[in-house]
Design an enzyme around this catalytic site. Structure first.
Site, mmCIF file in Angstrom:
data_model
loop_
_atom_site.group_PDB
_atom_site.id
_atom_site.type_symbol
_atom_site.label_atom_id
_atom_site.label_comp_id
_atom_site.label_asym_id
_atom_site.label_seq_id
_atom_site.Cartn_x
_atom_site.Cartn_y
_atom_site.Cartn_z
ATOM 1 N N GLU A 89 0.839 -1.183 0.000
ATOM 2 C CA GLU A 89 0.000 0.000 0.000
ATOM 3 C C GLU A 89 0.883 1.245 0.000
ATOM 4 O O GLU A 89 1.945 1.281 0.636
ATOM 5 C CB GLU A 89 -0.931 -0.021 1.209
ATOM 6 C CG GLU A 89 -1.961 -1.139 1.051
ATOM 7 C CD GLU A 89 -3.056 -1.112 2.095
ATOM 8 O OE1 GLU A 89 -4.185 -1.469 1.744
ATOM 9 O OE2 GLU A 89 -2.795 -0.753 3.257
ATOM 10 N N CYS A 102 3.563 8.486 1.020
ATOM 11 C CA CYS A 102 4.070 7.570 2.037
ATOM 12 C C CYS A 102 4.395 6.255 1.325
ATOM 13 O O CYS A 102 3.504 5.577 0.806
ATOM 14 C CB CYS A 102 2.996 7.381 3.109
ATOM 15 S SG CYS A 102 3.485 6.241 4.391
ATOM 16 N N CYS A 109 6.214 -6.897 6.997
ATOM 17 C CA CYS A 109 7.267 -6.356 7.867
ATOM 18 C C CYS A 109 7.607 -7.390 8.927
ATOM 19 O O CYS A 109 6.729 -8.104 9.419
ATOM 20 C CB CYS A 109 6.783 -5.071 8.535
ATOM 21 S SG CYS A 109 8.064 -4.297 9.548
ATOM 22 N N CYS A 113 5.389 -4.893 15.300
ATOM 23 C CA CYS A 113 4.946 -3.903 16.296
ATOM 24 C C CYS A 113 3.477 -4.178 16.638
ATOM 25 O O CYS A 113 2.659 -4.425 15.744
ATOM 26 C CB CYS A 113 5.108 -2.487 15.756
ATOM 27 S SG CYS A 113 6.816 -2.114 15.333
ATOM 28 N N CYS A 116 0.440 -2.222 15.025
ATOM 29 C CA CYS A 116 0.490 -1.997 13.573
ATOM 30 C C CYS A 116 -0.134 -3.150 12.802
ATOM 31 O O CYS A 116 0.182 -4.322 13.028
ATOM 32 C CB CYS A 116 1.953 -1.815 13.159
ATOM 33 S SG CYS A 116 2.166 -1.706 11.385
ATOM 34 N N CYS A 335 -1.343 6.059 9.863
ATOM 35 C CA CYS A 335 -0.145 5.415 10.376
ATOM 36 C C CYS A 335 -0.482 4.114 11.112
ATOM 37 O O CYS A 335 -1.333 4.093 11.990
ATOM 38 C CB CYS A 335 0.522 6.405 11.327
ATOM 39 S SG CYS A 335 2.130 5.894 11.815
HETATM 40 S S1 SF4 Z 1 5.132 0.048 12.620
HETATM 41 FE FE1 SF4 Z 1 4.479 -1.678 11.329
HETATM 42 S S2 SF4 Z 1 5.525 -1.349 9.394
HETATM 43 FE FE2 SF4 Z 1 6.556 -0.036 10.906
HETATM 44 S S3 SF4 Z 1 8.238 -1.305 11.683
HETATM 45 FE FE3 SF4 Z 1 6.505 -1.688 13.049
HETATM 46 S S4 SF4 Z 1 5.479 -3.518 12.177
HETATM 47 FE FE4 SF4 Z 1 6.830 -2.668 10.612
#
Ligand code: SF4
Length: 340
Positions: A89, A102, A109, A113, A116, A335
């Site tokens: 995206e 962005c 990833c 996190c 996220c 975000c």
């Molecule tokens: S916020 Fe999401 S995209 Fe960014 S490093 Fe952490 S897991 Fe990865």
């Protein structure tokens, strides 16, 4: 068969070497670059012979827009597909009559996190520099052709899917190509790279052009931060700040600390006090981002009053602080909400 190497992976020097090896004058590299990046056309107004050689050796395709989602606030989110059918995206964010793109740096990833959406996907693969650049060209073209907005070239933030410093070689290459004088000719301060604190990548930042740097801080306490950003277990704040303090910043440059504000978790007085200890003496600006909920997330967004109150606590402590207006949250483009 899809060719591995994209023409958008090449710096102008690399393109020159390729042309020379193929008995073509390197001067054509400027025409080709202008065409790829300024006119944004696939077809190059160069001889059929050169075109055929380029097509034979490189993939000249840009990512394909699979889906477009538009928010009433002007944010546009694209699902872009690459030649192997992997997708990411990319988001166009309006700000003060200008747009920022962005960009994603990885498919998925590895950082996981907890706040996220992308982190729930795991890492599928890194993006090549040409795929990072391709997202920008497609988004900028959309702005121009589909929306008819003749605005200035959008700025760039590496805050989409992926940890950019986990793919630092390709991200660095993309930044260098974005700066090519006969290409997009962007200035380093038009680009911002945001990291979750991937220490091996932070150690390489002095090799990058002087782009803006942002750290996803989210808590001044390792105990809370490692819950939000699991890599903090391996790369705690002391180690990260040791590296950040060694960065060669320009005179008026400061590091932006992204601070995702989560109700009851990191919006307390002790958080503000600890932030003062951590950032008070450093060239810093804090960007408060009220948490954007996504399907299945356990955290809550604080009320607007609580966000404002936390900002006041920081301002009283003389910490430069802004609240980032949330854009595109209705289309999961804000975000931490991106997922392919
Ligand atoms: S916020 Fe999401 S995209 Fe960014 S490093 Fe952490 S897991 Fe990865």
């Amino acid at each position: 068969m899809t060719l591995e190497k994209s023409i958008y992976d090449l710096s102008q020097e690399e393109l020159k070497s390729f042309l020379v090896k193929n008995n073509i004058s390197p001067d054509f590299s400027t025409t080709i670059f202008r065409n790829l990046y300024k006119n944004n056309k696939h077809e190059m107004p160069i001889s059929k012979k050169i075109m055929a050689i380029l097509r034979k050796n490189f993939n000249v395709d840009l990512p394909v827009i699979h889906t477009v989602s538009k928010s009433p606030d002007g944010t546009v989110k694209f699902l872009m597909m690459f030649s192997d059918n992997k997708s990411v995206e990319t988001v166009l964010i309006p700000f003060n009559k200008r747009f920022t793109v962005c960009l994603s740096s990885q498919v998925g990833c590895a950082m996981k996190c907890s706040f996220c959406y992308t982190g729930t996907m795991g890492l599928s693969r890194h993006l090549k520099s040409g795929e990072i650049i391709g997202q920008y060209i497609v988004a900028a073209n959309y702005l121009d052709v589909e929306l008819g907005l003749k605005t200035m070239a959008p700025n760039i933030v590496f805050m989409g899917q992926g940890e950019p410093l986990h793919n630092s070689d390709e991200v660095l290459k993309a930044i260098q190509i974005f700066m090519e004088p006969f290409g997009l000719a962007m200035g380093p301060r038009q680009m911002t790279l945001s990291t979750a604190g991937y220490l091996p990548g932070i150690k390489k930042l002095n090799d990058f052009p002087k782009i803006n740097i942002a750290l996803s801080l989210h808590s001044p306490f390792n105990s809370i931060r490692k819950e939000l950003i699991p890599i903090n277990q391996h790369f705690p704040l002391e180690d990260i700040f040791k590296e950040l303090d060694g960065l060669d910043l320009m005179k008026r440059q400061f590091i932006v600390y992204e601070y995702l504000l989560i109700d009851g978790l990191n919006d307390r007085v002790e958080d503000a006090d600890e932030l003062l200890k951590l950032l008070g003496e450093r060239k810093s600006a804090i960007n408060l981002i009220p948490f954007n909920p996504f399907p299945g997330s356990n955290y809550k967004r604080p009320s607007d009053e609580k966000v404002e109150a936390f900002k006041e606590m920081l301002v009283e402590r003389k910490l430069r602080t802004m609240i980032r207006t949330t854009k595109g949250s209705d289309i999961l483009a804000a975000c931490g909400q991106l997922k392919s």
